[in-house]
Design a protein around this motif. Structure first.
Motif, PDB file in Angstrom:
ATOM      1  N   UNK A 171      -8.249 -25.217  -7.131  1.00 28.16           N
ATOM      2  CA  UNK A 171      -7.291 -24.103  -7.151  1.00 28.16           C
ATOM      3  C   UNK A 171      -5.875 -24.655  -6.963  1.00 28.16           C
ATOM      4  N   UNK A 172      -4.934 -23.754  -6.953  1.00 25.40           N
ATOM      5  CA  UNK A 172      -3.564 -24.138  -6.644  1.00 25.40           C
ATOM      6  C   UNK A 172      -3.197 -23.564  -5.286  1.00 25.40           C
ATOM      7  N   UNK A 173      -2.640 -24.417  -4.424  1.00 21.84           N
ATOM      8  CA  UNK A 173      -2.292 -23.994  -3.083  1.00 21.84           C
ATOM      9  C   UNK A 173      -0.795 -24.019  -2.862  1.00 21.84           C
ATOM     10  N   UNK A 174      -0.317 -23.309  -1.830  1.00 19.65           N
ATOM     11  CA  UNK A 174       1.122 -23.251  -1.535  1.00 19.65           C
ATOM     12  C   UNK A 174       1.645 -24.583  -1.011  1.00 19.65           C
ATOM     13  N   UNK A 175       2.968 -24.692  -1.001  1.00 17.36           N
ATOM     14  CA  UNK A 175       3.629 -25.919  -0.557  1.00 17.36           C
ATOM     15  C   UNK A 175       4.176 -25.810   0.858  1.00 17.36           C
ATOM     16  N   UNK A 176       4.505 -24.596   1.299  1.00 22.59           N
ATOM     17  CA  UNK A 176       5.037 -24.436   2.650  1.00 22.59           C
ATOM     18  C   UNK A 176       6.212 -23.486   2.716  1.00 22.59           C
TER      19      UNK A 176
END
Length: 530
Positions: free
Chosen positions: A163-168
């Motif tokens: 999946x694609x996850x957030x960076x912060x």
């Protein structure tokens, strides 16, 4: 000049100044009792010219910057926060709530767009509607992205759920020329991908964010969106110096981006999503349809008074047609209609920056002193809040107007004999966003397109440069951009591929089956969002 109050339609009149006294931090609409800055429009509402007071905003500093940063950090909570771990469909639901609330503010925001930045009524309405459409398209694209991820892959005896996850934490800084649309093309994809954000509106076009603060507060969990007002140096600088910002999302000038990057102590941690300046050229070949080229060059150079990064900022016309082009182009400039943003058919409007007419005059004076002529009769005519567009020819490389991104109503024109001349100039330029190419002969166009595609990121055939449609990539080479913005690409710019891997054995397979069956994990899921 048009500035009398009597011709301002009643629904567009400023009945009372908007004094913004709240800001959003950690889900709270906090009251501001400190220093404020007045916001003026260069559009006059009186018979004799005088800037119009639109309202005022808080002048915030380090204290508020650190509070907003702490709220964003807590909301992200090292990736454990409610927002970054939330199910995709639930983040989408929050965004749908926001865009519904935003729709009720259309009239108010359109009015402020006209007064704050001098954008015409049709263009202000288009900016609002385009932004709403952008959010809706982003939601749909995110659904498709999640659908494509709702599966397992197997290779070399290893299952992977990717999946694609957030960076912060994202620091979001938008531009004044598209203070709603371009700001939201940064903020919206950053949020929907699970990041938390600190957002400071641009210096001009700042009050129009005020009607949306409650919508942000009511639509997202606390600390996910934090909105501050004030000078960039006083707010953005201290935040960057902490080294706790994961993404700098900025549309503006490369000098600002460089200064902020340099303040961040951990450069390898910092992801950049930048839309910067450009010096987009038009290249007009001898066989070009001149009437079409002039129409597109007028739109390209002077839409919103040339205050667009995608504007045509230099025109190269082949020596065989430059004289005819100059004559027709100059006549077309002088035929444009100037007026206030709500005037019907208006094409040129007051400049939002009080110092901009003086700057444009400097460029004209410098060019004339070095051998250029103002081609159009009205070129350089002054109003209190405007200077009439000037077509300058012949322009040489030692002129300011050639070297700088003018971002205003002045058009430098050069002639060329050999096509290699404009190509060499583009290769030497610090910028590489777009180009407009005018011609008909496919045998000449083909090799040019092949070369230009390696110098810029968008080649516009017989049409002016532009950003949209928003589903197409928007980026640039060199000092023009970092990362790509479009409905599709922005979701990827504000996220990173991440996955769970498991060897194909009885223990792991049993665990995965239970996770899927019991829906215990928001990450490991094959649910299909319709």
């Amino acid at each position: 000049m048009i500035n009398t109050k009597s011709i301002i339609p009643e629904k567009f009149e400023i009945k009372a100044p908007l004094h913004q006294r709240t800001f959003l931090v950690n889900g709270e609409l906090r009251k501001w009792d400190g220093e404020t800055s007045e916001v003026y429009s260069t559009i006059s509402s009186t018979a004799s010219y005088a800037p119009t007071l639109l309202g005022s905003i808080p002048t915030m500093g380090e204290k508020e910057a650190y509070e907003a940063l702490e709220a964003a950090l807590q909301a992200y909570d090292k990736g454990q926060g409610t927002w970054p771990t939330m199910r995709v469909k639930d983040r989408i639901s929050c965004m749908e709530t926001f865009v519904e609330k935003m729709g009720s503010k259309r009239e108010e925001i359109v009015k402020l767009l006209m007064w704050e930045i001098g954008k015409s009524l049709p263009d202000s309405e288009k900016e609002f509607d385009r932004t709403v459409e952008y959010i809706q398209d982003t939601i749909e694209d995110y659904k498709q992205l999640d659908r494509n991820s709702a599966k397992f892959q197997k290779n070399g005896g290893v299952y992977a759920h990717i999946r694609r996850g957030p960076l912060g934490v994202v620091l979001c800084l938008g531009p004044y020329n598209y203070p709603l649309n371009e700001t939201f093309t940064l903020l919206i994809p950053a949020l929907i991908m699970g990041n938390t954000a600190i957002f400071k509106p641009a210096k001009h076009g700042v009050l129009l964010i005020a009607p949306l603060i409650e919508a942000f507060q009511e639509s997202f969990p606390k600390g996910v969106v934090n909105i501050l007002f004030g000078r960039g140096r006083a707010i953005a600088g201290p935040i960057m110096e902490t080294g706790k910002v994961d993404v700098l999302a900025l549309i503006g000038h490369s000098s600002s981006a460089n200064a902020l990057q340099n303040q961040h102590p951990k450069s390898n941690r910092l992801r950049l999503v930048l839309g910067l300046e450009a010096k987009n050229p038009a290249i007009i070949l001898p066989d070009a349809d001149l009437d079409l080229a002039i129409k597109e060059c007028i739109a390209g150079t002077l839409s919103y008074n040339g205050q667009r990064c995608t504007a045509l900022k230099v025109v190269y016309a082949h020596e065989a047609i430059v004289e005819e082009f100059n004559r027709k182009f100059s006549e077309a400039i002088d035929a444009l209609k100037f007026g206030n943003p709500w005037d019907e058919g208006v094409q040129l409007t007051p400049l939002p920056e009080p110092a901009k007419p003086g700057y444009i005059q400097e460029l004209i004076d410098d060019a004339v002193a070095k051998g250029a002529k103002v081609l159009n009769k009205k070129g350089g005519e002054h109003y209190d809040n405007f200077i009439w567009p000037a077509a300058l020819y012949p322009v040489s490389k030692d002129m300011q107007v050639y070297e700088e991104e003018q971002f205003g109503p002045v058009v430098p024109i050069l002639s060329f004999k050999n096509i290699q001349e404009p190509l060499d100039d583009m290769a030497e330029s610090n910028y590489g966003q777009q180009v407009s190419l005018f011609g008909k002969d496919v045998y000449k166009l083909a090799p040019l397109i092949d070369t230009l595609a390696n110098l810029v990121c968008r080649v516009n055939l017989n049409s002016s440069c532009q950003r949209g449609p928003d589903v197409y990539p928007f980026t640039g080479r060199k000092d023009s951009a970092v990362a790509t913005l479009s409905v599709h690409d922005a979701l990827r710019s504000f996220s990173i591929r991440t996955f769970v891997a498991s060897k194909d054995n009885e223990l792991n397979n049993e665990i995965l089956e239970k996770l899927l069956e019991m829906k215990l994990s928001n990450f490991i899921s094959t649910d299909y969002i319709l």
